[in-house]
Design a protein around this motif. Structure first.
Motif, PDB file in Angstrom:
ATOM      1  N   ASP A 123       0.812  -1.211   0.000  1.00  0.00           N
ATOM      2  CA  ASP A 123       0.000   0.000   0.000  1.00  0.00           C
ATOM      3  C   ASP A 123       0.851   1.269   0.000  1.00  0.00           C
ATOM      4  O   ASP A 123       0.316   2.369  -0.017  1.00  0.00           O
ATOM      5  CB  ASP A 123      -0.961   0.013   1.205  1.00  0.00           C
ATOM      6  N   SER A 124       2.187   1.132   0.052  1.00  0.00           N
ATOM      7  CA  SER A 124       3.031   2.336  -0.011  1.00  0.00           C
ATOM      8  C   SER A 124       3.297   2.730  -1.454  1.00  0.00           C
ATOM      9  O   SER A 124       3.629   3.861  -1.730  1.00  0.00           O
ATOM     10  CB  SER A 124       4.394   2.091   0.650  1.00  0.00           C
ATOM     11  N   ARG A 153      -3.513  -1.153  -3.864  1.00  0.00           N
ATOM     12  CA  ARG A 153      -3.831   0.037  -4.672  1.00  0.00           C
ATOM     13  C   ARG A 153      -2.642   0.433  -5.538  1.00  0.00           C
ATOM     14  O   ARG A 153      -2.234   1.585  -5.579  1.00  0.00           O
ATOM     15  CB  ARG A 153      -4.226   1.218  -3.775  1.00  0.00           C
TER      16      ARG A 153
ATOM     17  N   GLY B 343      -7.231   7.792   3.694  1.00  0.00           N
ATOM     18  CA  GLY B 343      -6.778   7.194   2.433  1.00  0.00           C
ATOM     19  C   GLY B 343      -5.279   7.290   2.228  1.00  0.00           C
ATOM     20  O   GLY B 343      -4.786   6.873   1.197  1.00  0.00           O
ATOM     21  N   ALA B 344      -4.568   7.851   3.204  1.00  0.00           N
ATOM     22  CA  ALA B 344      -3.132   8.092   2.999  1.00  0.00           C
ATOM     23  C   ALA B 344      -2.377   6.773   2.961  1.00  0.00           C
ATOM     24  O   ALA B 344      -2.727   5.812   3.647  1.00  0.00           O
ATOM     25  CB  ALA B 344      -2.594   8.964   4.121  1.00  0.00           C
ATOM     26  N   ARG B 345      -1.355   6.745   2.135  1.00  0.00           N
ATOM     27  CA  ARG B 345      -0.525   5.538   2.050  1.00  0.00           C
ATOM     28  C   ARG B 345       0.546   5.597   3.121  1.00  0.00           C
ATOM     29  O   ARG B 345       1.009   6.675   3.478  1.00  0.00           O
ATOM     30  CB  ARG B 345       0.143   5.472   0.684  1.00  0.00           C
ATOM     31  N   PRO B 346       0.951   4.423   3.626  1.00  0.00           N
ATOM     32  CA  PRO B 346       2.050   4.427   4.609  1.00  0.00           C
ATOM     33  C   PRO B 346       3.343   4.895   3.939  1.00  0.00           C
ATOM     34  O   PRO B 346       3.507   4.747   2.724  1.00  0.00           O
ATOM     35  CB  PRO B 346       2.145   2.961   5.054  1.00  0.00           C
ATOM     36  N   PRO B 347       4.267   5.477   4.718  1.00  0.00           N
ATOM     37  CA  PRO B 347       5.484   6.014   4.087  1.00  0.00           C
ATOM     38  C   PRO B 347       6.353   4.916   3.492  1.00  0.00           C
ATOM     39  O   PRO B 347       6.312   3.757   3.914  1.00  0.00           O
ATOM     40  CB  PRO B 347       6.194   6.720   5.242  1.00  0.00           C
ATOM     41  N   LEU B 348       7.135   5.325   2.504  1.00  0.00           N
ATOM     42  CA  LEU B 348       7.992   4.379   1.782  1.00  0.00           C
ATOM     43  C   LEU B 348       9.035   3.753   2.703  1.00  0.00           C
ATOM     44  O   LEU B 348       9.455   2.618   2.500  1.00  0.00           O
ATOM     45  CB  LEU B 348       8.658   5.134   0.636  1.00  0.00           C
ATOM     46  N   LEU B 351       8.437   0.276   4.051  1.00  0.00           N
ATOM     47  CA  LEU B 351       8.668  -0.824   3.112  1.00  0.00           C
ATOM     48  C   LEU B 351      10.166  -1.049   2.928  1.00  0.00           C
ATOM     49  O   LEU B 351      10.640  -2.190   2.915  1.00  0.00           O
ATOM     50  CB  LEU B 351       8.012  -0.475   1.778  1.00  0.00           C
ATOM     51  N   VAL B 352      10.893   0.061   2.830  1.00  0.00           N
ATOM     52  CA  VAL B 352      12.320  -0.034   2.533  1.00  0.00           C
ATOM     53  C   VAL B 352      13.072  -0.742   3.651  1.00  0.00           C
ATOM     54  O   VAL B 352      13.941  -1.572   3.400  1.00  0.00           O
ATOM     55  CB  VAL B 352      12.877   1.382   2.283  1.00  0.00           C
ATOM     56  N   LYS B 354      12.071  -2.992   5.521  1.00  0.00           N
ATOM     57  CA  LYS B 354      11.829  -4.445   5.444  1.00  0.00           C
ATOM     58  C   LYS B 354      12.645  -5.059   4.308  1.00  0.00           C
ATOM     59  O   LYS B 354      13.275  -6.096   4.472  1.00  0.00           O
ATOM     60  CB  LYS B 354      10.343  -4.710   5.194  1.00  0.00           C
ATOM     61  N   PHE B 383      19.490   3.775   1.413  1.00  0.00           N
ATOM     62  CA  PHE B 383      18.351   4.260   2.179  1.00  0.00           C
ATOM     63  C   PHE B 383      18.645   4.380   3.653  1.00  0.00           C
ATOM     64  O   PHE B 383      18.346   5.370   4.278  1.00  0.00           O
ATOM     65  CB  PHE B 383      17.161   3.330   1.991  1.00  0.00           C
TER      66      PHE B 383
END
Lengths: 250, 476
Positions: A123-124, A153, B343-348, B351-352, B354, B383
């Motif tokens: 979702d990011s 999404r 509706g906001a997406r979680p910050p990148l 994910l990074v 992980k 990163f």
């Protein structure tokens, strides 16, 4: 009774609807190319899910087709397993936010696919462009990608070699790309919800001065001679101005 | 056990706080007057109170420093942290003294003499000029700095006898009070000791009486020790060596819960943790787990640790598991949003961090490096562990030349048939305009870049150099 059963069947995610009456109402993300928008039933790229681009790899101009997609929308953008290094200044000039861009590479196939699946479903990520790694991609993997992208999404653009066109795929949209001339891409529909295969369009991706073929004399050794012999008079001087297009085209 | 206080006074602290001790004449200046001078400057005749111009006339090579309160405090705090190795009770007494309560740790260091040896060793390596004082109260330690060589711990009575010998004229008292004390004929501090305390207070003020009683130990003199830095450390040991890494998850979760508890209590967070696996073959494996942003939640740390552990192979069974954390930072609640957008997406970053645990993956963020050669022009920003103010590329309007979207690094050598470059066995059609990239200071040959068309419908960026011929640099 029949209507109930039909509704139940249509509600299933894996039901394929040849012509979706709502499809025209749904507005996709604009592609940035008018001809391509006209070709796609939704008027643009779908909001999420898997899209397959089939071409002869590597197909460098393909990225120009996706630049408007990478430049707009929300969420992060991921370029996974690219065939060469995407140039940061060129991406920045196209309006891509480099702080939201991530390039992901791996020599190994399994960690790459696992990481892509996780990114797509996280979702990011708003858009991911993935060059398919070597080896066959089973339908189960593709289905997981499609469902993961819908759940997260994310619009996942999977670039695959053209020979994969004969394999069945759960991707709702499959496009065939070919470079007919420098800066020109021919996009043909291979599979599309609500559309028929075979429709195609021409998309111009490079500015005019890069597409125009150089004068025929440019291939002559005189122009490409090394500078050590530059002081020798060249037998054919370059033409004074740009020639009309009709004369240049072979 | 009675208290024993050590006072370390750094008389030249404002002078030495920034640059350390010096044998050259150096002086501290405030409002064009000398405030403090080191030994060499004093020998040259520069004394506190002189005008700066006079001091310069007296000593030609005088180094001048401006007084900086923050540098002085930082230097004092740094020394205080060093001295925590000796005792947990290190109390700063501004402006230039540190008080250490060492009565409780005499046994640890093997007696009074060994402790003094440790302190001497510290003073030898300390970058500041220091003076040592000893006493049964903090104030006594501050005043008793010229003691004879001691072999055993002195009795309280001996400290009082030394205090009694101090002349009133040398004490750090207000001039008016000193005059009032000397008026009746008192010359040393000892002459005041037998006098009745209420009369002393009435005559010389309650503040003086309080000071005297704290000096002699008749009244408590509480001091606040500095808080030691608190890195988290915890460990578990197992009865049986654990061969299966998945079995480590439960003890890991327990240790991380302790970490979270501790961080939550202190309103702190950490950016990295370290796992130590004590193996059965006397080896120790260390796994470092980092996050893009500091955090305190055990669940994320456990997930990242599990991912890190997946790619680890054990040489032997695990006998013990230890966890320690990097420096704790205060948590910044301002960063958390009170009402996040649904509706906001979680910050990148989430994910990074992980994906970064997967060693087979190469993650980077393209960024304009400002280099001259195209293949070096781009920096791959890692990163994790990157400075917060990484320079990111701005679309530069000045560079209007055509630059390709794809770059080959390193450039690919092209076949050269009859001076025409060929790629995939077919000739390239070159554009007449060329762009020259020369950088003789790198020792590389100058390059002449051209755009070229390939019969396959590709628009390429190629260059020619004098030494090796044609190269393919990128695609448009």
């Amino acid at each position: 009774m029949c209507s109930d059963f039909l509704q139940q069947l249509l509600a299933r995610r894996d039901t394929w609807r040849g012509r979706d009456p709502d499809a025209a109402m749904r507005s996709g993300r604009a592609t940035g190319f008018q001809a391509l928008d006209g070709l796609l039933e939704q008027g643009g790229w779908p909001d999420s899910g898997l899209v397959e681009l089939l071409c002869t790899l590597p197909c460098p101009p393909l990225m120009h087709l996706l630049l408007p997609l990478l430049a707009g929308g929300d969420g992060a953008r991921v370029i996974a397993n690219p065939p060469a290094r995407p140039s940061a200044p060129a991406l920045a000039r196209a309006g891509v936010d480099l702080r939201q861009l991530l390039v992901l590479q791996s020599r190994e196939r399994a960690p790459l696919l696992r990481a892509c699946l996780e990114a797509v479903a996280s979702d990011s990520v708003g858009v991911m462009v993935l060059w398919a790694p070597g080896g066959a991609l089973p339908a189960g993997t593709l289905r997981r990608f499609h469902l993961g992208a819908q759940q997260g999404r994310c619009l996942l653009i999977l670039v695959r070699p053209r020979r994969a066109a004969s394999q069945p795929s759960p991707a709702p949209l499959r496009l065939d790309l070919s470079c007919s001339a420098p800066g020109q891409l021919t996009v043909a529909v291979h599979k599309q919800p609500g559309g028929r295969p075979g429709a195609h369009c021409q998309v111009t991706v490079l500015p005019e001065h890069l597409r125009r073929a150089p004068p025929a004399c440019a291939t002559l050794p005189a122009l490409t001679r090394r500078p050590l012999v530059d002081h020798l008079p060249s037998p054919l001087p370059p033409p004074p101005g740009p020639l009309p297009l009709s004369e240049l085209r072979p | 056990m009675s208290a024993l206080w050590v006072a370390l006074r750094f008389p030249l602290l404002p002078l030495e706080a920034e640059a350390g001790p010096s044998t050259a004449p150096r002086a501290l200046v405030r409002r064009h007057r000398i405030e403090l001078a080191n030994g060499a400057a004093l020998a040259a005749g520069v004394s506190p109170g002189l005008r700066l111009a006079t001091a310069r006339a007296l000593c030609e090579h005088l180094e001048i420093q401006e007084a900086s309160a923050s540098a002085r405090e930082n230097a004092l705090a740094r020394q205080a942290r060093h001295l925590l190795a000796l005792t947990p009770q290190v109390c700063p007494a501004p402006p230039d003294t540190l008080l250490l309560e060492v009565g409780g740790c005499l046994k640890l260091f093997g007696g009074f003499r060994n402790l003094l040896a440790r302190i001497d060793q510290y003073r030898l390596h300390c970058p500041l000029t220091s003076r040592l004082g000893l006493g049964h109260t903090p104030l006594a330690a501050c005043h008793l700095s010229e003691l004879p060589a001691l072999d055993t711990r002195p009795e309280t009575a001996r400290f009082q006898a030394w205090l009694a010998e101090l002349p009133l004229a040398g004490l750090d008292l207000e001039p008016a009070l000193r005059e009032r004390l000397q008026a009746p004929g008192f010359r040393t501090l000892g002459e005041l000791f037998p006098l009745p305390r209420p009369a002393l207070g009435k005559r010389f003020g309650a503040a003086f009486l309080d000071w005297l009683q704290r000096l002699l130990g008749e009244k408590a003199d509480p001091r606040r020790p500095i808080a030691p830095p608190r890195p988290f450390r915890a460990h578990r040991e197992f009865d049986q060596p654990i061969e299966n890494l998945t079995l480590l998850e439960t003890p890991m979760a327990a240790l991380l819960a302790d970490l979270e508890d501790s961080l939550r209590r202190h309103q702190e967070e950490v950016a990295a943790i370290r796992w130590h696996l004590m193996l059965n073959n006397r080896q120790r494996d260390t796994l470092i787990v980092r996050r893009a942003r500091p955090g305190h939640d055990a669940a994320t740390w456990l997930d990242l640790s599990r991912r890190r552990l997946e790619h680890h192979t054990l040489g032997a069974g695990v006998l013990g598991l230890a966890l320690d954390s990097s420096r704790c930072r205060p948590r910044n609640p301002a960063l958390a949003e009170l009402f996040p957008d649904p509706g906001a997406r979680p910050p990148l970053e989430r994910l990074v961090e992980k994906l970064a645990m997967e060693p087979a993956l190469n993650l980077y963020q393209p960024s304009d490096g400002g280099e001259h050669l195209p293949e070096q022009d781009e920096r791959a920003l890692p990163f994790l562990g990157r400075p917060a103010t990484a320079r990111l590329a701005e679309p530069s309007p000045g560079r209007v030349n055509d630059r390709p979207l794809w770059l080959l690094d390193p450039p690919r050598r092209l076949d050269d048939h009859n001076n025409v470059p060929h790629w995939r066995g077919r000739p390239l059609t070159l554009f007449p305009q060329s762009e020259r990239f020369s950088q003789p200071w790198h020792g590389a040959a100058p390059r002449r870049y051209r755009v070229a068309h390939h019969p396959d419908g590709l628009c390429c960026w190629v260059f020619q150099d004098d030494q090796h011929g044609w190269w393919l640099q990128g695609f448009f």
